[in-house]
Design a protein around this motif. Structure first.
Motif, PDB file in Angstrom:
ATOM      1  N   ASN A 183       0.988  -1.042   0.213  1.00 39.01           N
ATOM      2  CA  ASN A 183      -0.215  -0.031  -0.572  1.00 39.01           C
ATOM      3  C   ASN A 183       0.996   1.046  -0.199  1.00 39.01           C
ATOM      4  O   ASN A 183       0.626   2.485  -0.175  1.00 39.01           O
ATOM      5  N   GLN A 184       1.933   1.266   0.951  1.00 40.74           N
ATOM      6  CA  GLN A 184       2.982   2.457   0.716  1.00 40.74           C
ATOM      7  C   GLN A 184       4.277   2.261   0.661  1.00 40.74           C
ATOM      8  O   GLN A 184       4.772   0.936   1.059  1.00 40.74           O
ATOM      9  N   VAL A 185       5.443   2.575   0.672  1.00 37.20           N
ATOM     10  CA  VAL A 185       6.266   2.409   0.062  1.00 37.20           C
ATOM     11  C   VAL A 185       7.246   2.943   1.336  1.00 37.20           C
ATOM     12  O   VAL A 185       6.776   3.634   1.766  1.00 37.20           O
ATOM     13  N   LEU A 186       7.749   2.116   2.108  1.00 36.58           N
ATOM     14  CA  LEU A 186       7.766   1.993   3.558  1.00 36.58           C
ATOM     15  C   LEU A 186       8.918   3.022   3.388  1.00 36.58           C
ATOM     16  O   LEU A 186      10.029   2.639   2.536  1.00 36.58           O
ATOM     17  N   LYS A 187      10.311   3.765   3.871  1.00 39.65           N
ATOM     18  CA  LYS A 187      11.378   4.444   3.804  1.00 39.65           C
ATOM     19  C   LYS A 187      12.294   4.378   5.450  1.00 39.65           C
ATOM     20  O   LYS A 187      12.035   4.330   6.894  1.00 39.65           O
ATOM     21  N   LEU A 188      13.368   3.756   4.901  1.00 38.69           N
ATOM     22  CA  LEU A 188      14.912   2.801   5.842  1.00 38.69           C
ATOM     23  C   LEU A 188      15.707   3.625   5.912  1.00 38.69           C
ATOM     24  O   LEU A 188      15.749   4.424   5.558  1.00 38.69           O
ATOM     25  N   ALA A 189      15.877   4.612   7.533  1.00 36.57           N
ATOM     26  CA  ALA A 189      17.241   5.577   6.874  1.00 36.57           C
ATOM     27  C   ALA A 189      18.359   4.484   7.864  1.00 36.57           C
ATOM     28  O   ALA A 189      18.336   3.688   8.505  1.00 36.57           O
ATOM     29  N   ASN A 190      19.041   4.713   7.046  1.00 36.58           N
ATOM     30  CA  ASN A 190      20.625   4.314   7.443  1.00 36.58           C
ATOM     31  C   ASN A 190      21.865   5.297   7.449  1.00 36.58           C
ATOM     32  O   ASN A 190      22.105   6.457   7.142  1.00 36.58           O
ATOM     33  N   SER A 191      23.292   4.840   7.695  1.00 34.19           N
ATOM     34  CA  SER A 191      24.228   6.242   8.262  1.00 34.19           C
ATOM     35  C   SER A 191      24.413   6.289   7.092  1.00 34.19           C
ATOM     36  O   SER A 191      25.993   7.200   7.101  1.00 34.19           O
ATOM     37  N   GLY A 192      24.584   5.210   5.797  1.00 41.18           N
ATOM     38  CA  GLY A 192      25.067   5.889   4.294  1.00 41.18           C
ATOM     39  C   GLY A 192      25.179   4.829   3.601  1.00 41.18           C
ATOM     40  O   GLY A 192      25.307   3.518   4.010  1.00 41.18           O
ATOM     41  N   THR A 193      24.997   5.564   2.294  1.00 38.28           N
ATOM     42  CA  THR A 193      25.147   3.851   1.114  1.00 38.28           C
ATOM     43  C   THR A 193      26.161   3.291   1.244  1.00 38.28           C
ATOM     44  O   THR A 193      26.995   3.609   1.604  1.00 38.28           O
ATOM     45  N   GLY A 194      26.016   1.854   1.588  1.00 39.62           N
ATOM     46  CA  GLY A 194      27.160   0.910   1.783  1.00 39.62           C
ATOM     47  C   GLY A 194      27.245   0.628   3.370  1.00 39.62           C
ATOM     48  O   GLY A 194      28.228  -0.689   3.772  1.00 39.62           O
ATOM     49  N   SER A 195      26.800   1.549   4.314  1.00 36.59           N
ATOM     50  CA  SER A 195      27.647   1.186   5.950  1.00 36.59           C
ATOM     51  C   SER A 195      26.906  -0.273   6.097  1.00 36.59           C
ATOM     52  O   SER A 195      25.784  -0.704   5.140  1.00 36.59           O
ATOM     53  N   GLY A 196      27.529  -0.506   7.328  1.00 40.62           N
ATOM     54  CA  GLY A 196      26.795  -1.582   8.004  1.00 40.62           C
ATOM     55  C   GLY A 196      25.627  -0.846   7.881  1.00 40.62           C
ATOM     56  O   GLY A 196      24.628  -2.664   7.984  1.00 40.62           O
ATOM     57  N   THR A 197      25.145  -0.120   8.234  1.00 43.00           N
ATOM     58  CA  THR A 197      23.625  -0.506   9.081  1.00 43.00           C
ATOM     59  C   THR A 197      22.469  -0.740   7.552  1.00 43.00           C
ATOM     60  O   THR A 197      21.306  -0.701   7.358  1.00 43.00           O
ATOM     61  N   HIS A 198      23.265   0.012   6.424  1.00 49.53           N
ATOM     62  CA  HIS A 198      22.702   0.318   4.970  1.00 49.53           C
ATOM     63  C   HIS A 198      22.417  -1.509   4.343  1.00 49.53           C
ATOM     64  O   HIS A 198      21.197  -1.716   4.208  1.00 49.53           O
ATOM     65  N   LEU A 199      23.613  -2.063   4.870  1.00 40.10           N
ATOM     66  CA  LEU A 199      24.080  -3.536   4.315  1.00 40.10           C
ATOM     67  C   LEU A 199      22.879  -3.867   5.443  1.00 40.10           C
ATOM     68  O   LEU A 199      22.702  -5.326   4.971  1.00 40.10           O
ATOM     69  N   GLY A 200      22.621  -3.485   6.193  1.00 46.09           N
ATOM     70  CA  GLY A 200      21.606  -4.571   7.756  1.00 46.09           C
ATOM     71  C   GLY A 200      20.223  -4.510   7.154  1.00 46.09           C
ATOM     72  O   GLY A 200      19.026  -5.135   7.395  1.00 46.09           O
ATOM     73  N   ALA A 201      20.521  -3.271   6.682  1.00 44.38           N
ATOM     74  CA  ALA A 201      18.977  -3.030   6.202  1.00 44.38           C
ATOM     75  C   ALA A 201      18.379  -3.920   5.150  1.00 44.38           C
ATOM     76  O   ALA A 201      17.250  -4.362   4.440  1.00 44.38           O
ATOM     77  N   LEU A 202      19.194  -4.224   3.630  1.00 49.09           N
ATOM     78  CA  LEU A 202      19.176  -4.281   2.762  1.00 49.09           C
ATOM     79  C   LEU A 202      18.780  -6.386   3.646  1.00 49.09           C
ATOM     80  O   LEU A 202      18.417  -6.702   2.628  1.00 49.09           O
ATOM     81  N   SER A 203      19.633  -6.890   4.572  1.00 49.32           N
ATOM     82  CA  SER A 203      19.302  -7.939   4.656  1.00 49.32           C
ATOM     83  C   SER A 203      18.039  -8.708   5.531  1.00 49.32           C
ATOM     84  O   SER A 203      17.409  -9.089   4.859  1.00 49.32           O
ATOM     85  N   ILE A 204      17.796  -7.006   6.393  1.00 53.76           N
ATOM     86  CA  ILE A 204      16.326  -7.296   6.820  1.00 53.76           C
ATOM     87  C   ILE A 204      15.428  -7.648   6.040  1.00 53.76           C
ATOM     88  O   ILE A 204      13.365  -8.380   5.726  1.00 53.76           O
ATOM     89  N   THR A 205      15.150  -6.329   4.626  1.00 52.00           N
ATOM     90  CA  THR A 205      14.126  -6.519   4.259  1.00 52.00           C
ATOM     91  C   THR A 205      13.967  -7.549   3.006  1.00 52.00           C
ATOM     92  O   THR A 205      12.867  -8.147   2.005  1.00 52.00           O
ATOM     93  N   SER A 206      15.270  -7.856   2.353  1.00 59.90           N
ATOM     94  CA  SER A 206      15.021  -9.212   1.672  1.00 59.90           C
ATOM     95  C   SER A 206      14.124 -10.410   3.008  1.00 59.90           C
ATOM     96  O   SER A 206      13.873 -10.927   2.148  1.00 59.90           O
ATOM     97  N   ALA A 207      14.988 -10.894   3.913  1.00 58.24           N
ATOM     98  CA  ALA A 207      14.903 -11.634   4.680  1.00 58.24           C
ATOM     99  C   ALA A 207      12.537 -11.450   5.015  1.00 58.24           C
ATOM    100  O   ALA A 207      12.608 -12.266   5.023  1.00 58.24           O
ATOM    101  N   ILE A 208      12.793  -9.917   4.372  1.00 57.53           N
ATOM    102  CA  ILE A 208      11.049 -10.304   4.899  1.00 57.53           C
ATOM    103  C   ILE A 208      10.506 -11.367   3.930  1.00 57.53           C
ATOM    104  O   ILE A 208       9.135 -11.007   3.833  1.00 57.53           O
ATOM    105  N   GLY A 209      11.257  -9.996   2.943  1.00 62.04           N
ATOM    106  CA  GLY A 209      10.738  -9.713   1.745  1.00 62.04           C
ATOM    107  C   GLY A 209       9.812  -8.904   0.635  1.00 62.04           C
ATOM    108  O   GLY A 209       8.530  -8.943   0.427  1.00 62.04           O
ATOM    109  N   CYS A 210      10.366  -7.333   1.255  1.00 63.05           N
ATOM    110  CA  CYS A 210       9.663  -6.485   0.433  1.00 63.05           C
ATOM    111  C   CYS A 210      10.340  -5.267   0.123  1.00 63.05           C
ATOM    112  O   CYS A 210      11.678  -5.239   0.419  1.00 63.05           O
ATOM    113  N   GLU A 211       9.680  -4.506  -0.187  1.00 62.57           N
ATOM    114  CA  GLU A 211      10.867  -3.619  -0.916  1.00 62.57           C
ATOM    115  C   GLU A 211      10.804  -2.030  -0.478  1.00 62.57           C
ATOM    116  O   GLU A 211       9.569  -1.498   0.336  1.00 62.57           O
ATOM    117  N   THR A 212      12.240  -1.152   0.025  1.00 62.50           N
ATOM    118  CA  THR A 212      12.199  -0.331   0.625  1.00 62.50           C
ATOM    119  C   THR A 212      12.530   0.486  -0.049  1.00 62.50           C
ATOM    120  O   THR A 212      13.766   0.191  -0.523  1.00 62.50           O
TER     121      THR A 212
END
Lengths: 326, 508
Positions: free
Chosen positions: A152-181
């Motif tokens: 219904n909506q595209v959620l937005k997830l903040a991270n500390s910078g492209t390619g940083s650990g927080t960004h990779l963590g976000a990619l990891s959890i969203t792909s595990a959930i199976g959604c795009e943010t």
């Protein structure tokens, strides 16, 4: 109390000197006999900096020579790791590493891989967490995942910078959930603010970055990306136990230039572990929210290899666009 | 919010007050101020690096003493940076760059004491104003400042860039050219969103771009050194016979009258911008300078040693300190590197700044706020006491002063990031500065572009990422629309003003 600590450290220093005298290999038994440069790859004042300075301070108590922190910030650590690559492997320069040593090498910011350095050991780790504003409608990871996948909506997830650990963590959890943010690389300075203001729906952040706002009920931590629940926030479940298999811990430890004598590495590891377990460092860790769990050189090498693989997998699975193709 | 209710005179406030006036805390504040002024004055020694040097001390000191020391250093450093800007034309801190524009000319005209006195007093008032903000309305303002999103910040930074117009009055083409050079230089390094390397030629040193202070030292100091080589004893064309007033420490009443408006503008702009994480001192200083120039009848004297031109940025950069403490104390969110270090220093003692601190250790939280108050008081006293010495510094023979400045430039640019590469960058900017001087291109637009360019790009791209490419976010957000509106007015004002005074030059 303070005196007592200093005294204990002093006596342990003598003890170590003695044991070194007795068992140390010939030719390197004098190590260290001068100040050691302790390179911090980030700006003065951040979490990495304060923790590093505290550790360096305690290490100089153990080693009996000054351990001098020097900030060499820039490009997410690339400047400092490059500096270390070009330093003499004599045991007198160490770097306060972090997960950045795996991210910047895999993203191609530097033309070498993490094993271009030798590694002394891990000092601490902390989980990445998924946190949302306390005013948000999500009380648990399930409801967040449901809204994320509903489309219904595209959620937005903040991270500390492209390619940083927080960004990779976000990619990891969203792909595990199976959604795009949408991933917003807002940076450490405004990351928390962006979630509180609603600019971002949530964020992936190190636990140390959110712990105090979570305690004050301004942020809500939905899950950690650790294998086990964290003792700092035992009430928060891991994503894995909720059936979303996403693991991403951030670590910090020490590395040295390739070819540093084994005696020096062992001596540094010993000092590092002693410093990590000192009262001053432990007390700080409790307040800041990271977990002190030192690792010896061999174990740390294994951890690095495993984490390096994991990061490669995340980058491949999410078809991450490499910013640098060199 | 709950915090709002807590800001009433209660036991915790009194406790905090008592904590801050303990003799040891006061002594620590005073020492901090002194060290801050010294650190701030030395080019390349930023306030952050000064605080970092003292940080190990705070591992063993009592937290209330540590924080007094560090706050003293923060406040003192802001002022110290302006001293070297006024006396040597080398801003000690980025926030002091705007002060050099009028402070240095006034100093060269033989009135360094007057310039310093105005700076000290303006800083004091600006600092006190931000203390009041911090003490009285901190929690409510913190929430307001937090509601700023990327589009709002973009528009704010854009507004800051319109200040360029004021420095391009002599020639639009040259002014804009200077700004564009600055914006182009900002693109060196990793781009702020994707991290793609731009114009680095494979060199890791360039990945993090050009450090602002490194560029600043080169642009300001090197051309001046070269010029003084050629002119022997004379350092600037406008030099007049020196008649230094050692006696008057505080500004004369006529100066105080002229300071009123600029200090008010600086205090308000500084306090507000200080609260926004990431906006920072340099924007506040330049914006206050610009607004003051626009609201002053006689804008021609700006850049030639106007009292107003010193007072406004000085009040602003010290007001930024109190402003930056607002999100730090109420939310634990640092607005600048210094407050980030302060948070770390408190964490070591088990005190985490943020909403909880006001609930669990309100006495300590108020102690910090009052320490900030005393830091401003001591700053005034110590600075005034040091003025005589400082004024003598300018009278140092050029044969000693100039080589010293040259050494400071090299050491300073090295010390910022412990990088020899930065020394070369500094010299490059020195050559650029010389070329621009020779071609009569103003340097200030380039400077502003260097300070603001990166934030401009970062916020623009985050805003557009968040809105998925929809430009309307910049007009639908009330803050953003407001700032853009002012930016347009600011540009129109400048164009009109320029037409009026085209015949006269505004030196920068």
């Amino acid at each position: 109390m303070q005196l007592l600590v200093v005294k204990t450290l002093r006596s342990s220093k003598h003890l170590i000197f003695l044991s070194l005298f007795l068992f140390g290999s010939a030719g390197f038994s004098q190590y260290p006999d001068r100040a050691i440069e302790f390179v911090i790859p980030f700006d003065a004042g951040g979490g990495a900096d304060i923790e590093g300075r505290l550790l360096a301070d305690q290490m100089s108590n153990v080693l009996g020579v000054p351990v001098v922190p020097v900030n060499k910030p820039g490009a997410g650590g690339a400047v400092a790791y490059t500096y270390l690559m070009n330093s003499a492997p004599d045991g007198y320069v160490v770097i306060w590493n972090s997960t950045s040593i795996l991210t910047i090498t895999n993203l191609g910011y530097v033309p070498f891989t993490y094993d271009a350095l030798d590694h002394v050991g891990r000092v601490e780790f902390q989980p990445l967490v998924l946190a949302v504003s306390a005013n948000s409608p999500w009380n648990n990871l399930e409801s967040f995942a449901a809204d994320c996948t509903s489309g219904n909506q595209v959620l937005k997830l903040a991270n500390s910078g492209t390619g940083s650990g927080t960004h990779l963590g976000a990619l990891s959890i969203t792909s595990a959930i199976g959604c795009e943010t949408l991933h917003l690389p807002i940076g450490t300075r405004r990351r928390n603010a962006s979630v509180l203001s609603g600019e971002a729906d949530g964020m992936i952040a190190p636990l140390t970055g959110v712990i105090n706002l979570a305690k004050a009920n301004r942020l809500r931590v939905l899950a950690t990306l650790s294998a086990e629940r964290n003792s700092v926030i035992p009430e928060v479940p891991t994503a894995t136990e909720l059936g979303i298999s996403s693991l991403f811990d951030l670590f910090r430890g020490l590395s040295v230039p390739k070819g540093t004598p084994k005696e020096a590495i062992d001596r540094l590891a010993e000092a590092m572990i002693g410093a990590a377990k000192s009262e001053g460092f432990m007390r700080f860790s409790e307040e800041a929210g990271f977990t002190v769990e030192p690792m010896e050189p061999a174990d740390f090498e294994m951890l690095l290899a495993a984490e390096d693989n994991k990061i490669k997998m995340i980058l491949e699975n999410t078809e991450f666009i490499m910013p640098n193709n060199n | 919010m709950d915090l709002g209710k807590k800001i009433v005179m209660n036991g915790d406030v009194l406790q905090g007050f008592l904590q801050a006036i303990q003799p040891t805390s006061l002594a620590a504040t005073a020492i901090g101020c002194f060290l801050g002024i010294v650190f701030g004055m030395i080019p390349g020694m930023t306030i952050s690096s000064g605080i970092i040097i003292l940080l190990p001390l705070t591992f063993v000191l009592d937290p209330s003493i540590s924080i007094s020391l560090l706050l003293g250093l923060y406040v003192g450093g802001m002022l110290g940076g302006s001293f070297s800007a006024i006396l040597l034309n080398i801003p000690g801190t980025p926030s002091a760059a705007a002060t050099a524009l009028d402070g240095y000319p006034l100093s060269v005209q033989g009135e360094p004491g007057r310039a310093l006195g105005v700076a000290v007093l303006a800083s004091f008032v600006g600092g006190l104003f931000s203390f009041l903000c911090l003490f009285l309305i901190a929690p409510r303002l913190a929430d307001l400042a937090l509601s700023f999103r990327a589009p709002d910040l973009f528009s704010l930074v854009f507004l800051g860039l319109t200040v360029i117009c004021s420095f391009a009055a002599k020639s639009w083409i040259k002014g804009l050219l200077s700004a564009v050079i600055g914006l182009a230089i900002v693109t060196i390094g990793q781009d702020p969103i994707m991290g793609t390397a731009r114009f680095t030629f494979g060199d890791a040193n360039l990945l993090s771009g050009v450090n602002f202070l490194t560029a600043l030292i080169g642009l300001f100091a090197i051309p001046q050194l070269i010029q003084s080589l050629g002119e022997g004893q004379i350092i600037n064309n406008t030099t007049q016979p020196a008649s230094m007033s050692f006696k008057k420490l505080l500004p004369a009443s006529i100066d105080i009258k002229r300071m009123r408006l600029p200090v008010s503008i600086g205090g308000i702009v500084g306090s507000l911008l200080g609260m926004l994480p990431g906006a920072g001192g340099p924007i506040a200083a330049f914006m206050s300078y610009d607004y003051t120039r626009k609201t002053t009848d006689d804008s021609q004297k700006f850049g030639k040693g106007a009292i107003e031109g010193i007072a406004a940025p000085e009040a602003a950069n010290n007001a930024v300190t109190g402003g930056a403490l607002v999100p730090m104390m109420t939310l634990g969110i640092p607005g600048d590197p210094v407050t980030a270090i302060l948070i770390g220093a408190l964490l070591i003692h088990g005190l985490a700044p943020g909403p909880l601190l006001f609930i669990e250790r309100a006495d300590f939280a108020y102690g910090v706020i009052f320490s900030f108050f005393w830091a401003n008081i001591f700053n005034l006293i110590i600075a005034l006491a040091a003025l005589r010495l400082l004024v003598k510094l300018v009278a140092t023979p050029r044969s000693i002063l100039m080589p010293t400045i040259a050494i400071l430039c090299v050491v300073g640019s090295y010390a910022l990031r412990n990088s020899l590469f930065d020394v070369y960058v500094m010299f490059f900017f020195g050559l650029l500065g010389l070329a621009m001087k020779w071609l009569d291109i103003p340097v200030v637009p380039l400077l502003l572009a260097l300070v603001l360019g990166r934030q401009l790009e970062e916020n623009l791209r985050i805003a557009l990422t968040g809105s998925q490419g929809d430009i309307s976010v910049f007009f639908t957000s009330p803050f953003s629309a407001f700032f853009l509106g002012i930016a347009v007015i600011s540009i129109i004002w400048s164009i009109k003003n320029t037409r009026k005074v085209r015949s006269k030059n505004i030196t920068t």
